[in-house]
Design an enzyme around this catalytic site. Structure first.
Site, PDB file in Angstrom:
ATOM      1  N   ASN A  88       6.100 -47.855  11.649  1.00 49.46           N
ATOM      2  CA  ASN A  88       4.988 -47.565  11.455  1.00 49.46           C
ATOM      3  C   ASN A  88       5.033 -46.136  11.899  1.00 49.46           C
ATOM      4  O   ASN A  88       4.025 -44.743  11.342  1.00 49.46           O
ATOM      5  CB  ASN A  88       3.773 -47.677  12.136  1.00 49.46           C
ATOM      6  CG  ASN A  88       2.544 -46.937  12.684  1.00 49.46           C
ATOM      7  OD1 ASN A  88       1.695 -46.781  11.338  1.00 49.46           O
ATOM      8  ND2 ASN A  88       2.636 -46.288  13.790  1.00 49.46           N
ATOM      9  N   TYR A 153       9.665 -33.560   6.273  1.00 50.80           N
ATOM     10  CA  TYR A 153       8.046 -34.580   6.127  1.00 50.80           C
ATOM     11  C   TYR A 153       8.615 -35.439   4.113  1.00 50.80           C
ATOM     12  O   TYR A 153       8.829 -36.544   4.453  1.00 50.80           O
ATOM     13  CB  TYR A 153       7.705 -34.197   6.781  1.00 50.80           C
ATOM     14  CG  TYR A 153       6.545 -35.378   6.917  1.00 50.80           C
ATOM     15  CD1 TYR A 153       6.664 -35.856   7.938  1.00 50.80           C
ATOM     16  CD2 TYR A 153       5.877 -35.653   5.810  1.00 50.80           C
ATOM     17  CE1 TYR A 153       6.051 -37.684   8.395  1.00 50.80           C
ATOM     18  CE2 TYR A 153       4.793 -36.898   6.197  1.00 50.80           C
ATOM     19  CZ  TYR A 153       4.319 -37.838   7.513  1.00 50.80           C
ATOM     20  OH  TYR A 153       3.486 -38.493   7.522  1.00 50.80           O
ATOM     21  N   ALA A 155      10.544 -35.808   2.082  1.00 50.67           N
ATOM     22  CA  ALA A 155      11.835 -36.302   1.586  1.00 50.67           C
ATOM     23  C   ALA A 155      11.961 -37.782   2.411  1.00 50.67           C
ATOM     24  O   ALA A 155      12.302 -38.623   1.917  1.00 50.67           O
ATOM     25  CB  ALA A 155      13.477 -34.883   1.441  1.00 50.67           C
ATOM     26  N   SER A 156      11.723 -37.456   4.066  1.00 50.21           N
ATOM     27  CA  SER A 156      11.913 -38.901   4.085  1.00 50.21           C
ATOM     28  C   SER A 156      10.583 -38.913   3.972  1.00 50.21           C
ATOM     29  O   SER A 156      11.008 -41.135   3.653  1.00 50.21           O
ATOM     30  CB  SER A 156      11.744 -38.479   5.668  1.00 50.21           C
ATOM     31  OG  SER A 156      10.162 -38.057   6.084  1.00 50.21           O
ATOM     32  N   LYS A 157       9.600 -39.460   3.315  1.00 53.37           N
ATOM     33  CA  LYS A 157       8.565 -40.140   3.076  1.00 53.37           C
ATOM     34  C   LYS A 157       8.772 -40.602   1.470  1.00 53.37           C
ATOM     35  O   LYS A 157       8.991 -42.028   0.993  1.00 53.37           O
ATOM     36  CB  LYS A 157       7.286 -39.686   3.242  1.00 53.37           C
ATOM     37  CG  LYS A 157       7.027 -39.855   4.585  1.00 53.37           C
ATOM     38  CD  LYS A 157       6.931 -40.272   5.072  1.00 53.37           C
ATOM     39  CE  LYS A 157       6.173 -40.905   6.649  1.00 53.37           C
ATOM     40  NZ  LYS A 157       6.208 -41.702   7.152  1.00 53.37           N
TER      41      LYS A 157
END
Length: 246
Positions: A88, A153, A155-157
């Site tokens: 999370n 952000y 790209a990471s998700k």
């Protein structure tokens, strides 16, 4: 139904709004919950609030060496292997790409993607032995739609979704499921600080006409963590009030 008695869950970022709701709900269904965060004080307060059958472990997910021992530390604290991993924790360093520093790009990917990979790699060892496991990662609507000023952000998700789908295929035959929950606009201290005009413009994008709640995200996580969801893997649950019907 949805009984987690005898299971041990590690929830990263447990002291935040969504993490707190997830940890509280899993605990209410019988799981021993290991609460992770960076503030020992907040974690201890949450542990006291939730009650017994919890443990507390702090680690900075930007420190990938610390991440590599987090699952082992959580298992030692709870005296049991981790059955349920909830990825999370995450953070943002927003900015237009033209002005974004490499370190700001890398820091967000390290916490939101690389740390999750390391935690999954550590957790599946005991899950494979047990022939049972649940991994649920919290992505975001922007991982599917993008958002200006959040290229790192997003790209990471988005990467997290692709990673989890690949891992789901690798471990499905071992009784381990890997799924993603992608929230939209959720009630948080950040949205509480918006003025009426900002809230109006925000809610215009949401067909149901309101923000989601941390408890609504937690409910999806609970289902995915149970035996009842054993035939569901590699899926992304979009909880966004119809903002993006994917």
């Amino acid at each position: 139904m949805f009984d987690l008695s005898g299971k041990t869950a590690l929830v990263t970022g447990a002291s935040g709004g969504i993490g707190r709701a997830i940890a509280t709900l899993l605990h209410s269904r019988g799981a021993h919950v290991v609460l992770h965060g960076t503030s020992q004080k907040k974690l201890l307060a949450l542990s006291e609030q939730i009650g017994s059958n919890t443990s507390v472990v702090s680690a900075n997910l930007q420190d990938l060496d610390a991440v590599s021992t987090l699952v082992e530390s959580a298992s030692n604290l709870s005296n049991a292997p981790i059955d349920i991993l909830i990825n999370n924790a995450g953070f943002t360093i927003d900015g237009l790409l033209m002005r974004m520093k490499i370190e700001d790009w890398q820091s967000v990917l390290d916490v939101n993607l690389t740390a999750n990979m390391i935690l999954c790699r550590s957790a599946i060892r005991s899950m494979i032995k047990a022939k049972w496991g649940r991994i649920i990662s919290i992505s975001s609507i922007v991982g599917a739609t993008g958002n200006p000023g959040q290229s790192n952000y997003a790209a990471s998700k988005a990467g997290l979704i692709g990673f989890c789908k690949s891992l789901a295929q690798e471990v499905a035959s071992r009784g381990i499921t890997v799924n993603i929950v992608a929230p939209g606009f959720i009630e948080t201290p950040m949205t509480d600080s918006l003025d009426e005009k900002q809230k109006y413009n925000l809610l215009r994008q949401v067909p149901v006409g309101r923000l989601g709640t941390p408890d609504e995200v937690a409910s999806a996580v609970l289902f995915l963590a149970t035996q009842e969801a054993s035939y569901l893997t590699g899926a992304t649950f979009h909880i966004n009030g119809g903002m993006a019907m994917l």
